[in-house]
Design an enzyme around this catalytic site. Sequence first.
Site, PDB file in Angstrom:
ATOM      1  N   HIS A 115       0.830  -1.200   0.000  1.00  0.00           N
ATOM      2  CA  HIS A 115       0.000   0.000   0.000  1.00  0.00           C
ATOM      3  C   HIS A 115       0.871   1.259   0.000  1.00  0.00           C
ATOM      4  O   HIS A 115       0.411   2.345  -0.375  1.00  0.00           O
ATOM      5  CB  HIS A 115      -0.910   0.028   1.226  1.00  0.00           C
ATOM      6  CG  HIS A 115      -1.929  -1.066   1.239  1.00  0.00           C
ATOM      7  ND1 HIS A 115      -1.648  -2.333   1.692  1.00  0.00           N
ATOM      8  CD2 HIS A 115      -3.218  -1.097   0.838  1.00  0.00           C
ATOM      9  CE1 HIS A 115      -2.716  -3.093   1.579  1.00  0.00           C
ATOM     10  NE2 HIS A 115      -3.686  -2.363   1.056  1.00  0.00           N
ATOM     11  N   ASP A 189      -4.829  -5.943  -7.692  1.00  0.00           N
ATOM     12  CA  ASP A 189      -4.998  -5.285  -6.398  1.00  0.00           C
ATOM     13  C   ASP A 189      -5.279  -3.810  -6.682  1.00  0.00           C
ATOM     14  O   ASP A 189      -5.202  -3.353  -7.835  1.00  0.00           O
ATOM     15  CB  ASP A 189      -3.740  -5.473  -5.541  1.00  0.00           C
ATOM     16  CG  ASP A 189      -4.057  -5.503  -4.045  1.00  0.00           C
ATOM     17  OD1 ASP A 189      -5.109  -4.968  -3.649  1.00  0.00           O
ATOM     18  OD2 ASP A 189      -3.250  -6.050  -3.274  1.00  0.00           O
TER      19      ASP A 189
END
Length: 474
Positions: A115, A189
């Site tokens: 992330h 993702d």
Amino acid sequence: LGGSYSLPSLLPSGGGTVFPPVMALGATRSEDLAFQLGKVLGSEARAVGVHMNFGPVLDVNANPLNPIINTRSFGEDPALVSRLASAYIRGARENGLMTTGKHFPGHGDTETDSHIGLPTIRANKAHLDSIDLPPFRTAVGSGIDAIMTAHIAVVGILGDSAPPATLSPYFMTDVLRKEMGFHGLLVTDAMTMGGVANRYGATEPLILALQAGADVLLMPHSVPEAIDAVEAAVKSGRLTQDRIDASARRILRIKAKAGLRTGRLVDLNAIDTIVNVPARTKVATEVAEKSITLARDDMGLVPLPRDAHRILSITYADNSDLPAGRVFNQELPRGGFNVSTARVDARTTPAEFDALRARADSVDVIVASAYVFPVNGRGSIGTDAGFAGFLEQLAASKKKVVAISFGSPYLVGAFPSVPAYLLAWGGAPVSQRAAASALLGEIAIGGRLPISIPPWFKENTGIDRAATKTRAGR
């Protein structure tokens, strides 16, 4: 859809059945419980109109320093991960829920949160074939509906300039489609994550992912901009119409499989008869109780000794985690103990720890519970040095300390001298009740570590304890 609370009362505000993280399933070693969890998830998701789940996590958590996978993984043994994930998939499918294996080709041996940045893996293909890829092969063989790819650079195979696997034709097409024979949906993702956005920007990675073989671009920065970018890439010749049509066809097949042609709506009146009903919460309770793992008990503190009258229960948690320790501390006094409580976090001062140490001198046993789990974007996972040093000082002075992890199993590395270490895997109320019942001797303890905690504990470590008394109402 569960785990939310009303403020300021902290009363649960409803939702689906809340389970411990799947590493708790790894501690049970039970394919049946994994299957039952999948069934509960399937029935409750479909009851509220969810057709596809972005799980299970198929990552093999081989790196104790991994800041983002951790308890989201079933464990570090590829065979165990494969067995439990397959059972989970079968259970979900039985009740009509489609599943997505992630994060291909394996996010378990990384130390960077994708992330935030781009993790790198230096393993070669032989290592991936033996450790990371077996759960994905098993899932493909089990007929999993979709695979989600990871924003990780496998430099051991593609070199130091390796792109994220999400943007790699080698991983997306050559390995998944051709080598593994996967014909389902390929989902990226989130495309806003640092693992792709930091290097490639907002729209360029969308085109690269489609060129690599992706079917669904998850969470682009802007949906209108994403559509415009894809249309422009087709018009310019960077993407062919056939490439787009192939993905559209796979998506339409998935929608047909979900039954959207014959009915898209759910029966609102049936939800309360399906979601979070006793038959399903019983499964969550069984998972939580059978997962409780006692890794160490040098002073015979678990279950709590009968001659221990005064207990100090200390909760370490982020200041925003209001439910941490609440149920656990409500349950402990049922054992007839005089329980006092305290709460600490990263802001607790040395003077406050000194005062807490003085309180610890006047009790028989200190129960220190840590609620630390992977959080997107945090970049690390562990306890504050002040709390760890406090526990080490208590242990050095021969205090009777039971440390409980309601999250990451690796926390003991920060306070390795504690005489007792119990693992409950997650901080949900069901896990808090299970840990309290284990301390009170109301349930047997039989969990096994599905991971190793070097250099202190090997995988499969676990001390058995028989129940010593019956819980009221049973």
